[in-house]
Scaffold this active site. Structure first.
Site, PDB file in Angstrom:
ATOM      1  N   ARG A 160      65.836 -48.599 204.033  1.00  0.00           N
ATOM      2  CA  ARG A 160      66.673 -47.406 203.784  1.00  0.00           C
ATOM      3  C   ARG A 160      67.715 -47.703 202.709  1.00  0.00           C
ATOM      4  NH1 ARG A 160      63.073 -46.470 205.832  1.00  0.00           N
ATOM      5  NH2 ARG A 160      62.577 -45.448 207.793  1.00  0.00           N
ATOM      6  N   SER A 234      67.694 -39.258 211.421  1.00  0.00           N
ATOM      7  CA  SER A 234      68.393 -40.426 211.989  1.00  0.00           C
ATOM      8  C   SER A 234      69.775 -40.550 211.362  1.00  0.00           C
ATOM      9  CB  SER A 234      67.612 -41.703 211.692  1.00  0.00           C
ATOM     10  OG  SER A 234      66.325 -41.597 212.222  1.00  0.00           O
ATOM     11  N   GLU A 330      73.178 -43.953 208.275  1.00  0.00           N
ATOM     12  CA  GLU A 330      72.084 -43.771 207.309  1.00  0.00           C
ATOM     13  C   GLU A 330      72.422 -42.581 206.402  1.00  0.00           C
ATOM     14  OE1 GLU A 330      67.941 -43.920 208.779  1.00  0.00           O
ATOM     15  OE2 GLU A 330      67.595 -42.149 207.532  1.00  0.00           O
TER      16      GLU A 330
HETATM   17  C1  LIG Z   1      64.783 -33.507 210.616  1.00  0.00           C
HETATM   18  C2  LIG Z   1      64.933 -34.648 209.632  1.00  0.00           C
HETATM   19  C3  LIG Z   1      64.056 -35.712 209.689  1.00  0.00           C
HETATM   20  C4  LIG Z   1      64.184 -36.778 208.776  1.00  0.00           C
HETATM   21  N1  LIG Z   1      63.291 -37.803 208.851  1.00  0.00           N
HETATM   22  C5  LIG Z   1      63.378 -38.845 207.988  1.00  0.00           C
HETATM   23  C6  LIG Z   1      62.440 -39.916 208.047  1.00  0.00           C
HETATM   24  O1  LIG Z   1      61.534 -39.922 208.864  1.00  0.00           O
HETATM   25  N2  LIG Z   1      62.585 -40.941 207.181  1.00  0.00           N
HETATM   26  C7  LIG Z   1      63.586 -40.949 206.245  1.00  0.00           C
HETATM   27  O2  LIG Z   1      63.651 -41.926 205.490  1.00  0.00           O
HETATM   28  N3  LIG Z   1      64.472 -39.937 206.150  1.00  0.00           N
HETATM   29  C8  LIG Z   1      64.399 -38.891 206.991  1.00  0.00           C
HETATM   30  N4  LIG Z   1      65.311 -37.863 206.928  1.00  0.00           N
HETATM   31  C9  LIG Z   1      66.395 -37.925 205.931  1.00  0.00           C
HETATM   32  C10 LIG Z   1      66.114 -37.152 204.616  1.00  0.00           C
HETATM   33  O3  LIG Z   1      65.142 -36.173 204.799  1.00  0.00           O
HETATM   34  C11 LIG Z   1      65.667 -38.078 203.488  1.00  0.00           C
HETATM   35  O4  LIG Z   1      66.615 -39.080 203.267  1.00  0.00           O
HETATM   36  C12 LIG Z   1      65.427 -37.299 202.168  1.00  0.00           C
HETATM   37  O5  LIG Z   1      64.883 -38.166 201.212  1.00  0.00           O
HETATM   38  C13 LIG Z   1      66.709 -36.686 201.607  1.00  0.00           C
HETATM   39  O6  LIG Z   1      66.335 -35.832 200.566  1.00  0.00           O
HETATM   40  P1  LIG Z   1      67.297 -34.693 200.044  1.00  0.00           P
HETATM   41  O7  LIG Z   1      66.684 -34.098 198.835  1.00  0.00           O
HETATM   42  O8  LIG Z   1      67.612 -33.754 201.134  1.00  0.00           O
HETATM   43  O9  LIG Z   1      68.572 -35.557 199.650  1.00  0.00           O
HETATM   44  P2  LIG Z   1      70.088 -35.106 199.716  1.00  0.00           P
HETATM   45  O10 LIG Z   1      70.538 -35.077 201.145  1.00  0.00           O
HETATM   46  O11 LIG Z   1      70.305 -33.889 198.909  1.00  0.00           O
HETATM   47  O12 LIG Z   1      70.777 -36.351 199.005  1.00  0.00           O
HETATM   48  C14 LIG Z   1      70.759 -37.620 199.609  1.00  0.00           C
HETATM   49  C15 LIG Z   1      71.375 -38.631 198.626  1.00  0.00           C
HETATM   50  O13 LIG Z   1      70.542 -38.717 197.490  1.00  0.00           O
HETATM   51  C16 LIG Z   1      71.258 -38.355 196.303  1.00  0.00           C
HETATM   52  N5  LIG Z   1      70.312 -37.614 195.449  1.00  0.00           N
HETATM   53  C17 LIG Z   1      69.598 -36.515 195.768  1.00  0.00           C
HETATM   54  N6  LIG Z   1      68.779 -36.169 194.750  1.00  0.00           N
HETATM   55  C18 LIG Z   1      68.993 -37.067 193.763  1.00  0.00           C
HETATM   56  C19 LIG Z   1      68.462 -37.258 192.455  1.00  0.00           C
HETATM   57  N7  LIG Z   1      67.529 -36.443 191.926  1.00  0.00           N
HETATM   58  N8  LIG Z   1      68.933 -38.294 191.710  1.00  0.00           N
HETATM   59  C20 LIG Z   1      69.880 -39.131 192.194  1.00  0.00           C
HETATM   60  N9  LIG Z   1      70.413 -39.002 193.422  1.00  0.00           N
HETATM   61  C21 LIG Z   1      69.970 -37.995 194.200  1.00  0.00           C
HETATM   62  C22 LIG Z   1      72.426 -37.525 196.789  1.00  0.00           C
HETATM   63  O14 LIG Z   1      73.507 -37.579 195.869  1.00  0.00           O
HETATM   64  C23 LIG Z   1      72.729 -38.190 198.118  1.00  0.00           C
HETATM   65  O15 LIG Z   1      73.508 -39.342 197.884  1.00  0.00           O
HETATM   66  C24 LIG Z   1      65.210 -36.776 207.808  1.00  0.00           C
HETATM   67  C25 LIG Z   1      66.099 -35.679 207.757  1.00  0.00           C
HETATM   68  C26 LIG Z   1      65.952 -34.622 208.647  1.00  0.00           C
HETATM   69  C27 LIG Z   1      66.888 -33.452 208.558  1.00  0.00           C
END
Ligand SMILES: Cc1cc2nc3c(=O)[nH]c(=O)nc-3n(C[C@H](O)[C@H](O)[C@H](O)COP(=O)(O)OP(=O)(O)OC[C@H]3O[C@@H](n4cnc5c(N)ncnc54)[C@H](O)[C@@H]3O)c2cc1C
Length: 337
Positions: A160, A234, A330
């Site tokens: 992670r 998580s 996380e």
């Molecule tokens: C129900 C649920 C289940 C989940 N299950 C998992 C799982 O099984 N495994 C797992 O690893 N994660 C899981 N997650 C967490 C999450 O989905 C992941 O971490 C996902 O990759 C986040 O993507 P996002 O676009 O929503 O990022 P955001 O929440 O929008 O951003 C997260 C971080 O990334 C940065 N960021 C976003 N886009 C960019 C970009 N283009 N360039 C640079 N920085 C950027 C942001 O500034 C922030 O720091 C889960 C979340 C939920 C709600």
């Protein structure tokens, strides 16, 4: 100019405002916006907002990445490269690849969020991490104002973690990712829950589509749907301790789940530690712990960031008091109250 409220831009559904909100729908607009900003100007990049805890105010500019586009490139007989724009929804990418007869992403089905955020914390589930599939990515470097390429090694992936999350946070904005997929994939079905689901589905020799379907079923059962119950998956990472510390912990706490990591340390199950401290299913006002998964903190409606963070701190304190283990968030906490 879009509304500057971010309540619907984060899956916790926390009330929050940006000083200035910009939506980028093309790479040209995204890069143009970044070039117009000085590298020290406060910037928050958001994809799906599914891994963040947003405080009431995000200072400076919030850039919502909504770029689209996917393309396939045949690399060899069995190997195909899939490149996706950062704003593509991750699960759409998984579905698209499976629809093209390509395996590799099936274990990562139904993870919310965008393709561009997937490398940030090296998303992982059911025995597969992004690092296992990523070939490279392109990113805008705010320090130099240039677009650069990263291969997998340069991403410095960890559990992670990546260079984008902890090495040089905020420096790079990911523009697209390239994944290596296969027409004859090796399936990873070792996770007990996944295996049991495949058996229940009657799939003795499953296809990648079957594995994805099993993953989706298990996830839907265990995890709250953010559209109904705000959450970020998580909330804590699974803690990693030395083999010695793990031995002592197991002696004092029979039945603790742990897995060896490639470097000889032991990874504990944070959910089990939290559960043993009696937190599973408990609520504090609008914030609480999901009854079916102790790692997931939930906004049951009307919670603000401090409510969730207070709850998270209490859980951390209890786990530390009982096991001597430090839980690390996380999800990323952003902004000011
Ligand atoms: C129900 C649920 C289940 C989940 N299950 C998992 C799982 O099984 N495994 C797992 O690893 N994660 C899981 N997650 C967490 C999450 O989905 C992941 O971490 C996902 O990759 C986040 O993507 P996002 O676009 O929503 O990022 P955001 O929440 O929008 O951003 C997260 C971080 O990334 C940065 N960021 C976003 N886009 C960019 C970009 N283009 N360039 C640079 N920085 C950027 C942001 O500034 C922030 O720091 C889960 C979340 C939920 C709600």
């Amino acid at each position: 100019m879009p509304d500057d409220r971010l309540d619907r831009c984060n899956t916790f559904g926390l009330p929050s405002r940006a000083d200035r909100l910009v939506v980028a729908r093309t790479e040209q607009a995204l890069v143009g916006q970044l070039r117009r900003m000085a590298s020290h100007e406060p910037l928050t990049v958001l994809g799906g907002g599914s891994n963040v805890v947003l405080r009431a105010r995000l200072p400076g500019t919030v850039l919502l990445v909504r770029t689209r586009g996917m393309r396939l490139e045949v690399a060899s007989d069995e190997r195909v490269l899939l490149t996706a724009a950062a704003g593509e929804r991750w699960h759409d990418l998984v579905r698209y690849s499976l629809g093209q007869g390509l395996g590799g992403l099936e274990n990562l089905a139904l993870i919310p969020g965008s393709a561009g955020a997937a490398p940030i914390q090296n998303i992982g589930a059911y025995g597969v991490e992004l690092a296992d599939r990523l070939v490279g990515l392109r990113a805008f470097d705010r320090a130099s104002g240039k677009i650069c390429r990263f291969d997998r090694t340069a991403c410095a992936f960890g559990y992670r973690d990546s260079v984008f999350k902890s090495g040089a946070p905020g420096r790079y904005v990911i523009l697209d990712v390239t994944l290596g997929l296969s027409t004859r994939p090796l399936l990873e079905t070792g996770y007990p829950e996944l295996r049991a689901e495949l058996v229940a589905m009657g799939r003795v020799t499953p296809s990648p589509v079957d594995v994805a379907e099993a993953v989706v079923r298990v996830r839907r059962r265990k995890l709250p749907d953010p559209r109904r119950f705000g959450n970020a998956g998580s909330f804590f990472k699974n803690p990693i301790v030395t083999a010695d510390a793990a031995r002592r912990l197991r002696q004092a706490n029979p039945g603790l789940v742990m897995h060896e990591t490639p470097d000889g340390n032991m990874k504990l199950a944070a959910a089990q530690l939290i559960d043993r401290c009696g937190w599973k299913g408990r609520r504090q006002g609008a914030a609480g712990v999901w009854p079916r998964h102790a790692l997931v903190l939930v906004n049951f409606g009307g919670a603000h960031a401090p409510d969730l963070l207070r709850l998270a701190e209490e859980i951390r304190r209890d786990v530390h008091a009982r096991f001597g283990v430090d839980l690390v968030f996380e999800a990323q906490v952003l902004g000011q109250d």
